[in-house]
Design a protein around this motif. Structure first.
Motif, mmCIF file in Angstrom:
data_model
loop_
_atom_site.group_PDB
_atom_site.id
_atom_site.type_symbol
_atom_site.label_atom_id
_atom_site.label_comp_id
_atom_site.label_asym_id
_atom_site.label_seq_id
_atom_site.Cartn_x
_atom_site.Cartn_y
_atom_site.Cartn_z
ATOM 1 N N ALA A 132 -40.829 -7.918 -20.162
ATOM 2 C CA ALA A 132 -40.835 -9.340 -20.559
ATOM 3 C C ALA A 132 -42.284 -9.813 -20.704
ATOM 4 C CB ALA A 132 -40.116 -10.173 -19.513
ATOM 5 N N PRO A 133 -42.518 -10.820 -21.549
ATOM 6 C CA PRO A 133 -43.890 -11.309 -21.745
ATOM 7 C C PRO A 133 -44.528 -11.813 -20.451
ATOM 8 C CG PRO A 133 -42.378 -12.311 -23.332
ATOM 9 C CD PRO A 133 -41.540 -11.524 -22.390
ATOM 10 N N ASN A 134 -43.674 -12.192 -19.462
ATOM 11 C CA ASN A 134 -44.246 -12.716 -18.218
ATOM 12 C C ASN A 134 -44.142 -11.716 -17.056
ATOM 13 O OD1 ASN A 134 -41.571 -12.783 -17.728
ATOM 14 N ND2 ASN A 134 -41.448 -14.959 -17.158
ATOM 15 N N SER A 135 -43.871 -10.446 -17.356
ATOM 16 C CA SER A 135 -43.672 -9.454 -16.287
ATOM 17 C C SER A 135 -44.873 -9.355 -15.356
ATOM 18 C CB SER A 135 -43.402 -8.063 -16.878
ATOM 19 O OG SER A 135 -42.225 -8.047 -17.622
ATOM 20 N N HIS A 136 -46.069 -9.629 -15.885
ATOM 21 C CA HIS A 136 -47.268 -9.446 -15.071
ATOM 22 C C HIS A 136 -47.647 -10.687 -14.259
ATOM 23 C CE1 HIS A 136 -48.490 -11.277 -18.842
ATOM 24 N NE2 HIS A 136 -49.594 -11.696 -18.249
ATOM 25 N N HIS A 137 -46.888 -11.764 -14.385
ATOM 26 C CA HIS A 137 -47.293 -13.019 -13.740
ATOM 27 C C HIS A 137 -47.318 -12.915 -12.214
ATOM 28 C CE1 HIS A 137 -46.640 -15.867 -17.401
ATOM 29 N NE2 HIS A 137 -47.371 -14.800 -17.667
ATOM 30 N N GLU B 63 -51.799 -10.828 -26.226
ATOM 31 C CA GLU B 63 -50.358 -11.047 -26.098
ATOM 32 C C GLU B 63 -49.765 -9.835 -25.374
ATOM 33 O OE1 GLU B 63 -46.539 -11.205 -29.031
ATOM 34 O OE2 GLU B 63 -48.540 -11.255 -29.944
ATOM 35 N N SER B 64 -48.846 -10.096 -24.445
ATOM 36 C CA SER B 64 -48.245 -8.986 -23.697
ATOM 37 C C SER B 64 -47.197 -8.273 -24.542
ATOM 38 C CB SER B 64 -47.592 -9.519 -22.418
ATOM 39 O OG SER B 64 -46.983 -8.453 -21.732
ATOM 40 N N LYS B 65 -47.324 -6.941 -24.608
ATOM 41 C CA LYS B 65 -46.291 -6.116 -25.252
ATOM 42 C C LYS B 65 -46.054 -4.941 -24.325
ATOM 43 C CE LYS B 65 -47.424 -7.122 -30.036
ATOM 44 N NZ LYS B 65 -48.226 -6.668 -31.155
ATOM 45 N N PRO B 66 -44.834 -4.387 -24.281
ATOM 46 C CA PRO B 66 -44.570 -3.294 -23.337
ATOM 47 C C PRO B 66 -45.592 -2.160 -23.471
ATOM 48 C CG PRO B 66 -42.532 -4.031 -24.324
ATOM 49 C CD PRO B 66 -43.637 -4.769 -25.027
ATOM 50 N N GLY B 67 -46.229 -1.796 -22.367
ATOM 51 C CA GLY B 67 -47.158 -0.661 -22.334
ATOM 52 C C GLY B 67 -48.568 -0.982 -22.797
#
Ligand code: ATP
Ligand code: MG
Ligand code: MG
Length: 414
Positions: free
Chosen positions: A348-353, A377-381
């Motif tokens: 998810a775009p907010n997985s790192h929050h 922008e967050s993208k998987p990997g």
């Protein structure tokens, strides 16, 4: 061109360029970035000299050269023909009175180094044939098209299984590598990489991966002046992507680390131009070392130097080397241990929050926590940031303190 403040024109404006700008800003050095409009590096440095476009576009590279005192790169996958032409013939720059002059910004590292390193197979042939003793894994060029299958059979009979099939050019983060475990993998490997120029590499049964950053300086006539190495660090790769870096390496003797440093300096002494370089190494069971590859620029394994070697981070070193400013004779970390954790985009775009929240709220007297987000922008990997932890006792102690961070980082990969 920048008058009293030198301008470094940089091909590429990702996170490495961004951290280079962060080092350049307090030094009063201008960085002109050639990349997309809102590239991470451009967000970190305000100048009217940025160029919008691709670092593979010769016309844009010329435009950048015309407004820079020096040229450098934050990525090796650039057009080197135009860099060679700029070095030999310069670019025409218009003056206010309507006349033009030929401008020749020095290029560091040299386009020769960048061109050689772009082809991983030729890069290692160069190391093998150099006068220095540089151990590399046996390798075999693989013919393309219909001949590829026979070439893979040939590689298997020479190297046994498993072996690594690699794209010679354009790869990063392991995209371009295929582990061939048996003859059953021939067809899928060709399918995955078949339209690229390939080579096969003998499997290196390593117990550890190390990386050493080296600062290379030379005189303006190209004569090598010095190679100064940072300490060896341990790099952990998962699915061929670097995820963690440990300084100092765990369970590796000081002698091996010192040998790695010396070998890295030998490797870099065979190249051309000034700048920082990364040397990636395998440590085998008998403590012998094999060179995996070189990057002609700041590197993921050197992020820790921002906090651990603050007087001369790899980014500041790149600026000093390119501009031919003084370089220290020794690079000694100011902390006994550090761990760098890459933040790779999750599902998810907010997985790192959650991880970012933990980094922002952890304060204790045994460990300092430094969060770097790259404005991507967050993208998987995708590499969207990193966290450096610095410790005040051993790497083992720091590893214990780092557990909650490592747990969240590992969870994000699932
Ligand atoms: P980078 O992002 O570092 O440029 P890359 O795409 O160029 O990566 P390599 O450095 O060639 O890829 O390989 C990535 C990882 O794959 C290595 O760090 C190592 O873990 C593994 N690897 C590569 N070559 C071999 C080999 N010959 N034997 C065993 N493992 C290997
Ligand atoms: Mg590589
Ligand atoms: Mg690599």
């Amino acid at each position: 061109m920048g008058g009293s403040n030198p301008v470094i024109g940089l091909l590429g404006g990702g996170q490495l360029g961004r951290m280079l700008c962060e080092a350049a800003n307090p030094l009063g050095i201008d960085i002109a970035i050639l990349d997309d409009k809102n590239a991470p590096a451009k967000q970190a440095h305000n100048t009217n000299r940025h160029v919008t476009g691709s670092f593979k576009d010769p016309a844009k590279i010329r435009e950048l050269a015309a407004r820079s005192d020096y040229l450098s790169v934050e990525i090796e996958h650039v057009d080197t023909d135009v860099l060679e032409d700029i070095e030999k013939n310069g670019v025409e720059v218009g003056l206010a009175d309507g006349s033009t002059v030929t401008h020749r910004p020095p290029i560091h590292p040299s386009w020769k180094t960048i061109r050689l390193i772009q082809d991983k197979y030729l890069q290692k042939e160069h190391f093998r044939s150099s006068e220095k003793e540089i151990p590399i894994a046996d390798q075999l060029a693989i013919e393309s098209g219909d001949a590829a299958l026979d070439a893979l059979k040939d590689a298997a009979s020479k190297f046994g299984f498993p072996f690594m099939l690699k794209a010679r050019k354009g790869s990063y983060d392991g995209r371009g590598n295929y582990k061939v475990d048996s003859a059953n993998d021939f067809a899928p490997a060709i399918k995955a990489l078949g339209n690229l120029t390939l080579y096969a590499e003998k499997w290196a049964p390593f117990v550890k991966e190390l990386a050493v950053m080296v600062i290379r300086t030379e005189d303006d006539d190209g004569k090598l002046r010095s190679c100064v190495a940072y300490p060896a660090v341990e790099t952990i790769h998962e699915d061929s992507v670097c995820t963690k870096v440990f300084m100092p390496p765990r369970n590796i003797s000081d002698e091996v680390c010192e040998k790695a440093r010396e070998l890295a300096c030998s490797v870099i002494s065979t190249l051309w131009g000034r700048g920082v370089f990364a040397v990636e190494l395998f440590v085998l069971e008998d403590d012998s070392l094999v060179v995996n590859e070189v990057a002609p620029r700041p590197h993921n394994s050197g992020h820790y130097t921002i906090e651990a070697v603050p007087y001369m981070s790899q980014y500041k070193a790149q600026i000093h080397a390119v501009l031919d400013l003084p370089i220290p004779e020794k690079l000694t970390p100011r902390v006994p241990a550090s761990i760098m954790l890459n933040i790779l985009g999750g599902v998810a775009p907010n997985s790192h929050h959650k991880l970012a929240r933990l980094a922002r709220s952890t304060f204790n007297e045994h460990m300092d926590v430094y969060l770097h987000l790259y404005g991507k922008e967050s993208k998987p990997g995708r590499k969207i940031g990193h966290i450096t932890l610095t410790g005040y006792s051993s790497i083992e102690e720091l590893e214990k303190l780092a557990e909650p961070f490592v747990e969240l980082v590992d969870k994000m990969r699932l």
